[in-house]
Scaffold this motif. Structure first.
Motif, PDB file in Angstrom:
ATOM      1  N   ALA A   1      -7.777  15.259 -19.214  1.00  0.00           N
ATOM      2  CA  ALA A   1      -6.339  15.331 -18.932  1.00  0.00           C
ATOM      3  C   ALA A   1      -5.837  13.949 -18.530  1.00  0.00           C
ATOM      4  N   SER A   2      -4.579  13.689 -18.785  1.00  0.00           N
ATOM      5  CA  SER A   2      -3.959  12.447 -18.321  1.00  0.00           C
ATOM      6  C   SER A   2      -3.105  12.763 -17.097  1.00  0.00           C
ATOM      7  N   THR A   3      -2.923  11.772 -16.247  1.00  0.00           N
ATOM      8  CA  THR A   3      -2.172  11.996 -15.017  1.00  0.00           C
ATOM      9  C   THR A   3      -1.118  10.920 -14.812  1.00  0.00           C
ATOM     10  N   TYR A   4      -0.045  11.307 -14.132  1.00  0.00           N
ATOM     11  CA  TYR A   4       0.983  10.373 -13.690  1.00  0.00           C
ATOM     12  C   TYR A   4       1.176  10.576 -12.199  1.00  0.00           C
ATOM     13  N   GLY A   5       1.265   9.481 -11.490  1.00  0.00           N
ATOM     14  CA  GLY A   5       1.417   9.563 -10.044  1.00  0.00           C
ATOM     15  C   GLY A   5       0.219   8.980  -9.342  1.00  0.00           C
ATOM     16  N   PRO A   6       0.038   9.308  -8.072  1.00  0.00           N
ATOM     17  CA  PRO A   6       0.831  10.289  -7.311  1.00  0.00           C
ATOM     18  C   PRO A   6       2.228   9.784  -6.963  1.00  0.00           C
ATOM     19  N   PHE A   7       3.155  10.742  -6.884  1.00  0.00           N
ATOM     20  CA  PHE A   7       4.520  10.464  -6.479  1.00  0.00           C
ATOM     21  C   PHE A   7       4.746  11.040  -5.079  1.00  0.00           C
ATOM     22  N   LEU A   8       5.423  10.275  -4.242  1.00  0.00           N
ATOM     23  CA  LEU A   8       5.765  10.792  -2.917  1.00  0.00           C
ATOM     24  C   LEU A   8       6.784  11.914  -3.057  1.00  0.00           C
ATOM     25  N   GLN A   9       6.665  12.918  -2.212  1.00  0.00           N
ATOM     26  CA  GLN A   9       7.597  14.051  -2.223  1.00  0.00           C
ATOM     27  C   GLN A   9       7.898  14.467  -0.796  1.00  0.00           C
ATOM     28  N   GLY A  10       8.958  15.230  -0.634  1.00  0.00           N
ATOM     29  CA  GLY A  10       9.342  15.697   0.695  1.00  0.00           C
ATOM     30  C   GLY A  10      10.260  14.753   1.439  1.00  0.00           C
ATOM     31  N   LEU A  11      10.670  13.644   0.791  1.00  0.00           N
ATOM     32  CA  LEU A  11      11.590  12.697   1.414  1.00  0.00           C
ATOM     33  C   LEU A  11      13.018  12.984   0.975  1.00  0.00           C
TER      34      LEU A  11
ATOM     35  N   SER B   1       0.840  -1.192   0.000  1.00  0.00           N
ATOM     36  CA  SER B   1       0.000   0.000   0.000  1.00  0.00           C
ATOM     37  C   SER B   1       0.875   1.242   0.000  1.00  0.00           C
ATOM     38  N   SER B   2       0.279   2.360  -0.381  1.00  0.00           N
ATOM     39  CA  SER B   2       1.016   3.628  -0.354  1.00  0.00           C
ATOM     40  C   SER B   2       1.461   3.960   1.060  1.00  0.00           C
ATOM     41  N   VAL B   3       0.654   3.558   2.045  1.00  0.00           N
ATOM     42  CA  VAL B   3       1.002   3.811   3.447  1.00  0.00           C
ATOM     43  C   VAL B   3       2.244   3.020   3.843  1.00  0.00           C
ATOM     44  N   ASP B   4       2.330   1.760   3.392  1.00  0.00           N
ATOM     45  CA  ASP B   4       3.505   0.936   3.695  1.00  0.00           C
ATOM     46  C   ASP B   4       4.770   1.572   3.131  1.00  0.00           C
ATOM     47  N   VAL B   5       4.683   2.019   1.882  1.00  0.00           N
ATOM     48  CA  VAL B   5       5.846   2.640   1.230  1.00  0.00           C
ATOM     49  C   VAL B   5       6.209   3.940   1.927  1.00  0.00           C
ATOM     50  N   LEU B   6       5.195   4.743   2.239  1.00  0.00           N
ATOM     51  CA  LEU B   6       5.441   6.015   2.921  1.00  0.00           C
ATOM     52  C   LEU B   6       6.092   5.788   4.279  1.00  0.00           C
ATOM     53  N   ASN B   7       5.597   4.811   5.024  1.00  0.00           N
ATOM     54  CA  ASN B   7       6.157   4.535   6.347  1.00  0.00           C
ATOM     55  C   ASN B   7       7.617   4.104   6.259  1.00  0.00           C
ATOM     56  N   ALA B   8       7.931   3.253   5.292  1.00  0.00           N
ATOM     57  CA  ALA B   8       9.327   2.829   5.118  1.00  0.00           C
ATOM     58  C   ALA B   8      10.204   4.034   4.785  1.00  0.00           C
ATOM     59  N   GLY B   9       9.691   4.922   3.943  1.00  0.00           N
ATOM     60  CA  GLY B   9      10.441   6.117   3.587  1.00  0.00           C
ATOM     61  C   GLY B   9      10.678   7.024   4.774  1.00  0.00           C
ATOM     62  N   LEU B  10       9.628   7.249   5.545  1.00  0.00           N
ATOM     63  CA  LEU B  10       9.751   8.134   6.704  1.00  0.00           C
ATOM     64  C   LEU B  10      10.646   7.536   7.778  1.00  0.00           C
ATOM     65  N   ASP B  11      10.477   6.245   8.064  1.00  0.00           N
ATOM     66  CA  ASP B  11      11.218   5.616   9.152  1.00  0.00           C
ATOM     67  C   ASP B  11      12.704   5.460   8.857  1.00  0.00           C
ATOM     68  N   ILE B  12      13.047   5.198   7.611  1.00  0.00           N
ATOM     69  CA  ILE B  12      14.424   4.834   7.298  1.00  0.00           C
ATOM     70  C   ILE B  12      15.145   5.893   6.471  1.00  0.00           C
TER      71      ILE B  12
ATOM     72  N   GLY C   1      13.806   9.149   5.824  1.00  0.00           N
ATOM     73  CA  GLY C   1      13.571  10.440   6.459  1.00  0.00           C
ATOM     74  C   GLY C   1      13.180  11.518   5.460  1.00  0.00           C
ATOM     75  N   THR C   2      12.782  12.655   5.987  1.00  0.00           N
ATOM     76  CA  THR C   2      12.349  13.756   5.134  1.00  0.00           C
ATOM     77  C   THR C   2      13.538  14.594   4.659  1.00  0.00           C
ATOM     78  N   ALA C   3      13.293  15.365   3.616  1.00  0.00           N
ATOM     79  CA  ALA C   3      14.338  16.223   3.054  1.00  0.00           C
ATOM     80  C   ALA C   3      14.724  17.312   4.047  1.00  0.00           C
ATOM     81  N   PRO C   4      15.913  17.867   3.925  1.00  0.00           N
ATOM     82  CA  PRO C   4      16.335  18.937   4.836  1.00  0.00           C
ATOM     83  C   PRO C   4      15.333  20.094   4.854  1.00  0.00           C
ATOM     84  N   GLY C   5      14.947  20.496   6.051  1.00  0.00           N
ATOM     85  CA  GLY C   5      14.021  21.608   6.213  1.00  0.00           C
ATOM     86  C   GLY C   5      12.553  21.242   6.043  1.00  0.00           C
ATOM     87  N   ILE C   6      12.268  19.981   5.707  1.00  0.00           N
ATOM     88  CA  ILE C   6      10.891  19.533   5.503  1.00  0.00           C
ATOM     89  C   ILE C   6      10.514  18.518   6.581  1.00  0.00           C
ATOM     90  N   LYS C   7       9.352  18.704   7.186  1.00  0.00           N
ATOM     91  CA  LYS C   7       8.881  17.782   8.212  1.00  0.00           C
ATOM     92  C   LYS C   7       7.739  16.880   7.720  1.00  0.00           C
TER      93      LYS C   7
END
Length: 337
Positions: free
Chosen positions: A299-309, A134-145, A147-153
């Protein structure tokens, strides 16, 4: 050049290292072969049981030559990765080192965690999860390991929307954010979303962002509303954090996009006729906005893509075929620095 060609070209020029967390998925295996054949990445790693990957690849007629396969639980890096995981993730109140280490070993062999750790430790440059995650699983792995980009929470998402009319945005392309992660962001979170979306514009559209903070009001046409105050506060925060960013708000959609309406409701706006990045006040508005653009505007769309990591990590929508997986991977690789 359209979005797809741009991402393929950029990924090919960067020659980064990709890890695919769910290496036993047939469409992922087929995409891995294409990515390597087309030189979209210098290396491609599949995570999973080698015998399973080999069996599926044989069934699908995929040649595994030059594709790296890692079984996390049998990897020589297991202790190293587990130790790093325990440093960043295990609760410090767990004082017994052996308990901490065993817990870390159990968690780190999960494919998404392993892939994220490869990126954290410089073993890979980008990680893409599987359609079974799930997107939540991927997001959690990104956040936990990672982390977010400098200056971004706040981690959030960006959707690339391609209009059929090239006079809009960047040859018809826009960044929409956030349409799928943060349900009702605070002013501070909205400022993070804005700055992350601005970077997404640079990464995906190869141009400097021109941002509109959207609302149902333009420049105080409505007042005494907490929702509007959130957007106005976010604007102040963004201007303070990035004074050079071209941005305006709060703005109704027509005021942001139609120069004649901009002149009437927001005369002198720096974004007049140039907006390429639209920031929605909450996820409800964002999701409705891009669905309307798809349904009525075709319109056509691509994503969503995670950002801020801090490093690029993406997820694959359920049911995605290998050609779509290739696009997602190319766009993720295109963000690797």
């Amino acid at each position: 050049m359209d979005f797809l060609d741009a991402m393929l070209t950029k990924a090919k020029s960067l020659q980064k290292r990709l890890v695919l967390a769910k290496g036993t998925e047939p469409e992922t295996i087929k995409a891995a072969r294409v990515i390597l054949n087309e030189r979209l990445a210098v290396t491609v790693t599949l995570l999973g049981k080698k015998s399973d990957i080999t069996k599926i690849a044989s069934k699908e007629g995929v040649d595994l030559s030059d594709l790296e396969i890692i079984e996390p639980e049998f990897s020589s890096d297991l202790d190293k990765y587990a130790e790093e995981y325990s440093k960043i993730h295990i609760n410090e109140t767990m004082k017994h080192k052996n308990i901490k280490h065993e817990k870390a070993r159990t968690e780190i062999i999960k494919p998404l965690n392993w892939g994220a750790m490869m990126v954290r430790l410089g073993r890979a440059d980008a990680v893409v999860g599987g359609a079974e995650s799930s997107s939540v699983d991927v997001l959690n792995a990104g956040l936990d390991i990672i982390g977010t980009a400098p200056g971004i929470k706040t981690a959030s998402s960006a959707t690339v929307l391609l209009s059929k009319d090239p006079s809009w945005g960047v040859d018809g392309a826009f960044i929409f954010s956030d349409c799928s992660i943060i349900f009702n962001p605070t002013a501070e979170e909205l400022s993070d979303i804005t700055l992350s979306a601005a970077q997404s514009c640079r990464d995906f559209l190869s141009t400097e962002p021109v941002v509109a903070l959207l609302s149902y009001s333009t420049k105080g046409s409505k007042s005494d509303d907490k929702g509007l105050e959130k957007v106005r506060t976010a604007l102040k925060l963004v201007k303070k954090r990035d004074p050079k960013l071209i941005i305006d708000g709060e703005m109704q959609v027509d005021a942001a996009l139609l120069p004649s309406t901009t002149d009437y409701l927001a005369p002198g706006s720096p974004v007049r006729g140039k907006v390429n990045t639209l920031i929605f006040p909450d996820m409800e508005a964002g999701n409705i906005g891009y669905q309307l653009a798809r349904s009525f505007g075709k319109a056509s769309t691509y994503g969503p893509f995670l950002q801020g990591l801090a490093k690029p990590i993406s997820y694959i929508p359920h049911g995605a075929m290998s050609n779509r997986v290739v696009v997602i991977c190319a766009a993720t690789l295109a963000r690797a620095k």
